[in-house]
Design a protein around this motif. Structure first.
Motif, mmCIF file in Angstrom:
data_model
loop_
_atom_site.group_PDB
_atom_site.id
_atom_site.type_symbol
_atom_site.label_atom_id
_atom_site.label_comp_id
_atom_site.label_asym_id
_atom_site.label_seq_id
_atom_site.Cartn_x
_atom_site.Cartn_y
_atom_site.Cartn_z
ATOM 1 N N LEU A 136 1.325 -0.942 0.011
ATOM 2 C CA LEU A 136 -0.059 -0.114 -0.205
ATOM 3 C C LEU A 136 0.990 1.615 -0.393
ATOM 4 C CD1 LEU A 136 -2.012 -1.343 3.145
ATOM 5 C CD2 LEU A 136 -3.341 -1.013 0.390
ATOM 6 N N PRO A 137 0.397 2.243 0.202
ATOM 7 C CA PRO A 137 1.172 3.350 -0.468
ATOM 8 C C PRO A 137 0.926 4.210 1.497
ATOM 9 C CG PRO A 137 -1.101 4.493 -1.303
ATOM 10 C CD PRO A 137 -0.684 2.580 -1.324
ATOM 11 N N ILE A 138 1.860 3.890 1.309
ATOM 12 C CA ILE A 138 1.312 4.120 3.215
ATOM 13 C C ILE A 138 3.173 3.370 3.868
ATOM 14 C CG2 ILE A 138 -0.088 3.530 5.577
ATOM 15 C CD1 ILE A 138 -2.019 2.930 4.243
ATOM 16 N N ASP A 139 3.740 4.381 5.095
ATOM 17 C CA ASP A 139 4.790 3.983 5.236
ATOM 18 C C ASP A 139 4.325 2.863 6.650
ATOM 19 O OD1 ASP A 139 5.704 6.074 4.253
ATOM 20 O OD2 ASP A 139 6.263 7.361 5.148
ATOM 21 N N ASP A 140 6.153 2.211 6.435
ATOM 22 C CA ASP A 140 5.974 1.622 7.808
ATOM 23 C C ASP A 140 5.518 1.678 9.209
ATOM 24 O OD1 ASP A 140 7.012 -0.247 5.525
ATOM 25 O OD2 ASP A 140 8.844 -1.035 6.877
ATOM 26 N N ASP A 141 4.418 1.401 9.861
ATOM 27 C CA ASP A 141 4.528 1.457 11.819
ATOM 28 C C ASP A 141 3.310 2.914 11.191
ATOM 29 O OD1 ASP A 141 6.155 -1.053 12.032
ATOM 30 O OD2 ASP A 141 7.511 0.552 11.747
ATOM 31 N N THR A 142 2.687 2.843 10.015
ATOM 32 C CA THR A 142 1.733 4.465 10.748
ATOM 33 C C THR A 142 0.744 4.549 11.446
ATOM 34 O OG1 THR A 142 2.856 4.977 8.572
ATOM 35 C CG2 THR A 142 0.389 5.538 8.927
ATOM 36 N N THR A 169 1.629 -1.009 10.799
ATOM 37 C CA THR A 169 0.489 -0.638 12.730
ATOM 38 C C THR A 169 2.006 -0.662 13.407
ATOM 39 O OG1 THR A 169 -1.235 -1.879 11.862
ATOM 40 C CG2 THR A 169 -0.599 -2.022 13.990
ATOM 41 N N LYS A 170 2.373 -0.184 13.938
ATOM 42 C CA LYS A 170 3.289 0.326 14.703
ATOM 43 C C LYS A 170 3.469 -1.186 16.117
ATOM 44 C CE LYS A 170 2.753 4.984 16.071
ATOM 45 N NZ LYS A 170 2.177 5.908 16.249
ATOM 46 N N SER A 171 4.341 -1.523 16.371
ATOM 47 C CA SER A 171 4.558 -2.510 16.974
ATOM 48 C C SER A 171 3.523 -2.036 18.697
ATOM 49 C CB SER A 171 6.470 -2.529 17.398
ATOM 50 O OG SER A 171 6.403 -3.281 18.365
ATOM 51 N N GLY A 172 3.309 -3.114 19.055
ATOM 52 C CA GLY A 172 2.564 -3.009 19.930
ATOM 53 C C GLY A 172 1.047 -2.071 19.859
ATOM 54 N N GLY A 173 0.972 -1.996 18.837
ATOM 55 C CA GLY A 173 -0.133 -1.658 18.002
ATOM 56 C C GLY A 173 -1.296 -2.862 18.152
ATOM 57 N N GLU A 228 -9.365 -8.889 18.099
ATOM 58 C CA GLU A 228 -7.870 -8.454 18.464
ATOM 59 C C GLU A 228 -6.718 -9.265 18.255
ATOM 60 O OE1 GLU A 228 -9.128 -5.294 21.615
ATOM 61 O OE2 GLU A 228 -10.485 -7.185 22.506
ATOM 62 N N LEU A 229 -6.084 -8.492 17.577
ATOM 63 C CA LEU A 229 -4.300 -9.030 17.416
ATOM 64 C C LEU A 229 -3.485 -8.438 17.694
ATOM 65 C CD1 LEU A 229 -5.754 -10.609 14.460
ATOM 66 C CD2 LEU A 229 -5.680 -12.110 16.262
ATOM 67 N N LEU A 230 -2.412 -8.004 18.425
ATOM 68 C CA LEU A 230 -1.446 -6.864 18.746
ATOM 69 C C LEU A 230 -0.668 -7.311 18.142
ATOM 70 C CD1 LEU A 230 -0.968 -4.743 21.148
ATOM 71 C CD2 LEU A 230 0.273 -6.969 22.165
ATOM 72 N N VAL A 231 0.005 -6.365 17.525
ATOM 73 C CA VAL A 231 1.039 -6.045 16.496
ATOM 74 C C VAL A 231 2.485 -6.327 17.313
ATOM 75 C CG1 VAL A 231 3.007 -4.974 14.596
ATOM 76 C CG2 VAL A 231 -0.123 -5.426 14.712
#
Length: 232
Positions: A136-142, A169-173, A228-231
């Motif tokens: 996707l045209p979205i940066d990592d960890d946005t 998704t950010k780590s912990g997101g 609910e899935l934690l990254v």
């Protein structure tokens, strides 16, 4: 649900619900392609018809999703950045906005749906993109959270779309998925694939499943399942 069973269910509905169910049947018919799905949803959204048909009395997915996210991010609602995946006309976004969330973006492949969503002043950024596993045209960890409600079904988000959700998704997101429970077995793409993939991603240290809850009346009289899935 098999096509014949769906037809029988539609025929048994009250007249108004039967009309809406026939549209749902068409957009979820076995073998529908992603492109056919996108085109159908764009037409359905025209003149606000989709919002009328999938009102909260018939479709509780947006309320369910918003309640889950409100509980999860209770201490930091105003700062939480969310990507509404398969955002449609903005039903989930509106529920989140009403609960105090301020940083909301929309990802939706049907241009007609996004056109309706733009009118509601809910989202900051709009991505008219298919979540099919391609980048996707979205940066990592946005994002702090990616949420899907109503985007899982025939000709919709494939299992491997999870990889892109993890990337943005950010780590912990959180990745939150709300979908019809029966699709886990009736939709070929998900049968014996979606939950095993979630398990593998957990074994690989990519995700951690916080919860898996079955909820009643997700859409019409159909149960839903909420992940609910934690990254990690």
């Amino acid at each position: 649900m098999a096509d014949e069973e769906t037809k029988q269910y539609v025929e048994a509905c009250a007249p108004d619900d039967a009309t809406v169910n026939s549209k749902c049947f068409e957009v979820h018919r076995v073998g529908i392609t992603i492109q056919e799905n996108v085109e159908y949803y764009s037409k359905w959204a025209d003149n606000g018809i989709y919002d009328q048909d999938l009102c909260s009395e018939r479709y509780q997915g947006p309320v369910i999703a918003a309640n889950v996210l409100t509980e999860h991010f209770n201490d930091n609602i105003t700062e939480t950045k969310i990507l509404d995946v398969a955002a449609g006309t903005g039903s989930v976004g509106k529920e989140l906005q009403d609960r105090g969330f301020k940083h909301l973006d929309a990802l939706e492949p049907a241009a007609g749906m996004l056109e309706q969503a733009r009118k509601k002043n809910i989202y900051t950024n709009f991505y008219c993109e298919v979540l099919d596993g391609n980048r996707l045209p979205i940066d990592d960890d946005t994002y702090d959270c990616c949420v899907i409600s109503g985007g899982m079904g025939e000709g919709q988000i494939p299992c491997h779309g999870l990889y892109e959700l993890i990337r943005v998704t950010k780590s912990g997101g959180l990745v939150c998925i709300v979908m019809r429970e029966e699709y886990l077995t009736s939709v070929k793409e998900y049968r014996d694939r979606l939950e095993p993939l979630m398990k593998k991603l957990e074994e690989d240290g990519k995700l951690k499943q916080l919860s898996r809850d079955v909820v009643s009346r997700y859409s019409f009289d159909n149960n839903g399942v909420v992940y609910e899935l934690l990254v990690c």
